[in-house]
Design a protein around this motif. Sequence first.
Motif, PDB file in Angstrom:
ATOM      1  N   PHE A 201       0.886  -1.218   0.116  1.00  0.00           N
ATOM      2  CA  PHE A 201      -0.029   0.061   0.160  1.00  0.00           C
ATOM      3  C   PHE A 201       0.997   1.262   0.011  1.00  0.00           C
ATOM      4  CE2 PHE A 201      -2.539  -3.334   1.840  1.00  0.00           C
ATOM      5  CZ  PHE A 201      -3.936  -3.226   0.902  1.00  0.00           C
ATOM      6  N   ASN A 202       2.232   1.126   0.021  1.00  0.00           N
ATOM      7  CA  ASN A 202       3.107   2.341  -0.182  1.00  0.00           C
ATOM      8  C   ASN A 202       2.889   2.629  -1.431  1.00  0.00           C
ATOM      9  OD1 ASN A 202       5.665   3.839  -0.901  1.00  0.00           O
ATOM     10  ND2 ASN A 202       6.402   3.114   1.151  1.00  0.00           N
ATOM     11  N   PRO A 203       2.787   3.955  -1.655  1.00  0.00           N
ATOM     12  CA  PRO A 203       2.443   4.634  -3.107  1.00  0.00           C
ATOM     13  C   PRO A 203       3.467   4.374  -3.987  1.00  0.00           C
ATOM     14  CG  PRO A 203       2.044   6.270  -1.291  1.00  0.00           C
ATOM     15  CD  PRO A 203       2.760   5.092  -0.340  1.00  0.00           C
ATOM     16  N   GLY A 204       4.790   4.093  -3.733  1.00  0.00           N
ATOM     17  CA  GLY A 204       5.715   3.879  -4.445  1.00  0.00           C
ATOM     18  C   GLY A 204       6.106   2.352  -5.035  1.00  0.00           C
TER      19      GLY A 204
ATOM     20  N   ASN B  39       2.642  -8.492   3.450  1.00  0.00           N
ATOM     21  CA  ASN B  39       2.514  -6.962   3.530  1.00  0.00           C
ATOM     22  C   ASN B  39       3.391  -6.355   4.315  1.00  0.00           C
ATOM     23  OD1 ASN B  39       0.797  -6.841   1.100  1.00  0.00           O
ATOM     24  ND2 ASN B  39      -0.850  -7.409   2.480  1.00  0.00           N
ATOM     25  N   MET B  40       3.904  -7.330   5.681  1.00  0.00           N
ATOM     26  CA  MET B  40       4.375  -6.471   6.610  1.00  0.00           C
ATOM     27  C   MET B  40       6.061  -6.226   6.543  1.00  0.00           C
ATOM     28  SD  MET B  40       2.921  -8.667   9.833  1.00  0.00           S
ATOM     29  CE  MET B  40       1.023  -8.833  10.219  1.00  0.00           C
ATOM     30  N   ASP B  41       6.492  -5.379   7.349  1.00  0.00           N
ATOM     31  CA  ASP B  41       7.884  -4.889   7.428  1.00  0.00           C
ATOM     32  C   ASP B  41       8.290  -5.046   8.834  1.00  0.00           C
ATOM     33  OD1 ASP B  41       8.215  -4.141   4.665  1.00  0.00           O
ATOM     34  OD2 ASP B  41       7.454  -2.177   5.018  1.00  0.00           O
ATOM     35  N   PRO B  42       9.404  -5.072   9.316  1.00  0.00           N
ATOM     36  CA  PRO B  42       9.867  -5.350  10.684  1.00  0.00           C
ATOM     37  C   PRO B  42       9.496  -3.976  11.401  1.00  0.00           C
ATOM     38  CG  PRO B  42      11.751  -5.588   9.232  1.00  0.00           C
ATOM     39  CD  PRO B  42      10.608  -5.256   8.232  1.00  0.00           C
TER      40      PRO B  42
ATOM     41  N   ALA C  15      11.882   1.122  -2.149  1.00  0.00           N
ATOM     42  CA  ALA C  15      12.671   1.556  -1.263  1.00  0.00           C
ATOM     43  C   ALA C  15      12.353   2.750  -0.191  1.00  0.00           C
ATOM     44  CB  ALA C  15      13.944   2.286  -1.994  1.00  0.00           C
ATOM     45  N   THR C  16      12.614   2.495   1.211  1.00  0.00           N
ATOM     46  CA  THR C  16      12.029   3.620   2.203  1.00  0.00           C
ATOM     47  C   THR C  16      13.036   4.490   2.253  1.00  0.00           C
ATOM     48  OG1 THR C  16      12.921   1.977   3.687  1.00  0.00           O
ATOM     49  CG2 THR C  16      10.727   1.943   3.131  1.00  0.00           C
ATOM     50  N   GLU C  17      14.260   4.475   1.735  1.00  0.00           N
ATOM     51  CA  GLU C  17      15.458   5.268   1.884  1.00  0.00           C
ATOM     52  C   GLU C  17      16.314   5.018   0.514  1.00  0.00           C
ATOM     53  OE1 GLU C  17      18.541   4.652   4.760  1.00  0.00           O
ATOM     54  OE2 GLU C  17      17.047   3.957   5.677  1.00  0.00           O
ATOM     55  N   ASP C  18      17.207   6.117   0.288  1.00  0.00           N
ATOM     56  CA  ASP C  18      18.153   5.974  -0.805  1.00  0.00           C
ATOM     57  C   ASP C  18      19.103   4.604  -0.468  1.00  0.00           C
ATOM     58  OD1 ASP C  18      16.848   8.345  -1.852  1.00  0.00           O
ATOM     59  OD2 ASP C  18      18.870   9.493  -1.395  1.00  0.00           O
TER      60      ASP C  18
END
Length: 404
Positions: free
Chosen positions: A68-71, A93-96, A297-300
């Motif tokens: 569900f993250n827009p990216g 769908n889960m992350d830590p 990606a949640t960061e670069d």
Amino acid sequence: MAEPATRDETFPLTRTCPFAPPPAYEELRDAGPVQRVRLQSGQEAWAVTRLEDVRQMLTDPRFSSDRFNPGFPVLFRSGRPQRRSNFTPSLINMDPPEHGAARREVVGEFTVKRMKALQPRIQQIVDEHIDAILAGPKPADLVSALSLPVPSLVICELLGVPYADHDFFQVRSSTLLNREADPETRTQAVDELQEYLDRLVSTKEADPTDDLLGRQILKQREEHGEVAHDELVSMAFLLLIAGHETTANMISLGTVALLENPDQLAIIKNDPGKTLDAVEELLRYFTIAEFATSRVATEDVEIGGQLIREGEGVLGLSYSGNRDEAAFENADELDLERGARHHVAFGFGPHQCLGQNLARMELQIVFDTLFRRIPELKLAAPVDQLPFKHDSSIFGLYCLPVTW
């Protein structure tokens, strides 16, 4: 360093040969390990093409599984799923840290020891279905006679889902996996499956049974004082669909590959001790759920020398990685004695398939038993006339006519 131009191909690409990935995969790997690609949805994403980089990506916590993250890369024009008010994330769908905690709750149900305890029952199920094939008319459809009912029965018994309802959940899971289904039809299938499992979990809460769902209910009450009802429904939803669709398609595809390669089939006929290696090779060779390794990606972060920026989607092309010549010598050849288990057909890292031990055992039992009991088995139609699942998110066959 300039970013590579977006490739002309539109993903996902269709397999033009059931035994090979799209030809463009080799071109992508040769062009560079990470390439910019266009998706059918109109979105763009990065395609990671080489095994080493796919494995790195799947273990890097800076890549998210949140669909569900827009990216997050949306493959098809049907669009991004909508997060509804009653939505409960599933493991996929889960992350830590939520993912690790949720996985630990259930991982004990899929240990090698527990799977081995199921072996006699799985063998019985396979034998009963082969009995029925031998007693029935020729040709037989191996999908409806063996490939689909065996894993469906196994996952139903493991979870505690009545097998009498298999038509209900198989039709709806097929709809969910159909790339061409419209969003309204897919949403209806999700709702109907969730409602069914919601009722089933409620029934087991009132009277826990000796199955995965019943044991989870008792475990949660003992450890937490209450049952996480919605989380159990979500977990059952994922395991029910993944537990039969993937294995069923691998049984069918593996049978076709073995019948089309009699020299390879002879290896396991002559030495059943090699069947488990054969299963690993068939899993690598087909890689039927290749886009389960998509991330955002949640960061670069840099992968394969390419900077991927926060919010950009990534396709971990596991099928490309599993045909990477740098990782597997003569990667496009089916070699049942290859002995390579570093493939990513089950994913890799924290999200590696929970039921992989069960799938391996089912496939091993089916192939050993099928070719021992029906040694003259052969296809009843040419391979180019078989109905392969080019419209499904999990590659496979709709039917497989065989005779003997």
